[in-house]
Write an enzyme that holds these catalytic residues in place. Structure first.
Site, PDB file in Angstrom:
ATOM      1  N   VAL A  11     -31.737  -7.702 -18.041  1.00  0.00           N
ATOM      2  CA  VAL A  11     -33.136  -7.507 -18.434  1.00  0.00           C
ATOM      3  C   VAL A  11     -33.989  -8.105 -17.327  1.00  0.00           C
ATOM      4  O   VAL A  11     -33.552  -8.992 -16.596  1.00  0.00           O
ATOM      5  CB  VAL A  11     -33.466  -8.151 -19.796  1.00  0.00           C
ATOM      6  CG1 VAL A  11     -32.801  -7.389 -20.934  1.00  0.00           C
ATOM      7  CG2 VAL A  11     -33.055  -9.620 -19.828  1.00  0.00           C
ATOM      8  N   SER A  12     -35.224  -7.616 -17.205  1.00  0.00           N
ATOM      9  CA  SER A  12     -36.048  -8.017 -16.068  1.00  0.00           C
ATOM     10  C   SER A  12     -36.657  -9.402 -16.204  1.00  0.00           C
ATOM     11  O   SER A  12     -36.923 -10.073 -15.216  1.00  0.00           O
ATOM     12  CB  SER A  12     -37.172  -6.991 -15.839  1.00  0.00           C
ATOM     13  OG  SER A  12     -36.605  -5.733 -15.527  1.00  0.00           O
ATOM     14  N   THR A  13     -36.909  -9.838 -17.445  1.00  0.00           N
ATOM     15  CA  THR A  13     -37.538 -11.138 -17.650  1.00  0.00           C
ATOM     16  C   THR A  13     -36.813 -11.901 -18.744  1.00  0.00           C
ATOM     17  O   THR A  13     -36.065 -11.329 -19.542  1.00  0.00           O
ATOM     18  CB  THR A  13     -39.018 -10.986 -18.075  1.00  0.00           C
ATOM     19  OG1 THR A  13     -39.072 -10.399 -19.384  1.00  0.00           O
ATOM     20  CG2 THR A  13     -39.790 -10.111 -17.097  1.00  0.00           C
TER      21      THR A  13
END
Length: 204
Positions: A11-13
């Site tokens: 996931v990006s964050t």
């Protein structure tokens, strides 16, 4: 040695939820201790959990990923990494959202060709989406700034007697350090405010 199945989640964050990817991998039979998670951008493969997994995974093992954009978002690097995993390390890959990207099923020449074509298309789509997200973010920030929205840390308010302090500083009646202390600012912030103040003086 028995071959193992691994799962990879990205996931990006840190705020994004991994639940959907995790459930999908567990339902596919991946043991939880063999699932590796990274919480960062997919622009390259310099990710700690991914690198740790690559050190552990062995020839004949299987790697399962929910979708190609979870593997990465850089077209060239996805292609290079796919070749490294399947050709050099001789590991099988399954992309759950795209059954054609399953090297356990496409061992013949035609199957490999179809898989390679689909991989190129999806890798391009993944990177193109990353560029679109970046463009939308830039446009959103520009529009917000045009509406007067302030980004970053809030500015320290100007003291009411800034003009008097500035004149004293200009006349060398107070030092820069004293000026900054009176304004409750650092010297670097003070110099920035002085530049703005001088610009306003010229305009007026």
């Amino acid at each position: 040695m028995e071959n193992k199945t691994y799962g990879y989640i990205r996931v990006s964050t840190r705020e994004q939820n991994i639940e959907r990817q995790l459930v999908s991998l567990l339902e596919a039979g991946v043991e939880e201790q063999n699932i590796y998670v990274d919480r960062q951008s997919g622009k390259d493969f310099r990710r700690p959990s991914y690198k740790k997994m690559m050190r552990k995974i062995r020839e004949g093992d299987l790697l399962i990923v929910k979708s190609i954009d979870r593997l990465g978002r850089n077209y060239q690097e996805i292609m290079e990494q796919w070749q490294f995993i399947t050709k050099e390390k001789k590991i099988d890959i399954q992309i759950q959202d795209m059954p054609l990207l399953d090297t356990t099923r496409t061992k013949d020449l035609l199957g490999t060709f179809i898989g390679d074509v689909v991989l190129q298309i999806l890798s391009f789509v993944a990177e193109n989406e990353r560029d679109n997200i970046r463009q939308r973010q830039a446009e959103g920030i520009a529009a917000a700034k045009a509406r007067g929205v302030q980004f970053g840390r809030p500015l320290i308010p100007w003291p009411d007697n800034f003009s008097d302090l500035y004149r004293k500083w200009e006349d060398n009646r107070i030092t820069t350090q004293e000026f900054a202390a009176f304004c409750n600012m650092s010297r670097s912030t003070l110099y920035e405010r002085i530049r703005h103040y001088r610009k306003n003086l010229k305009k007026n």
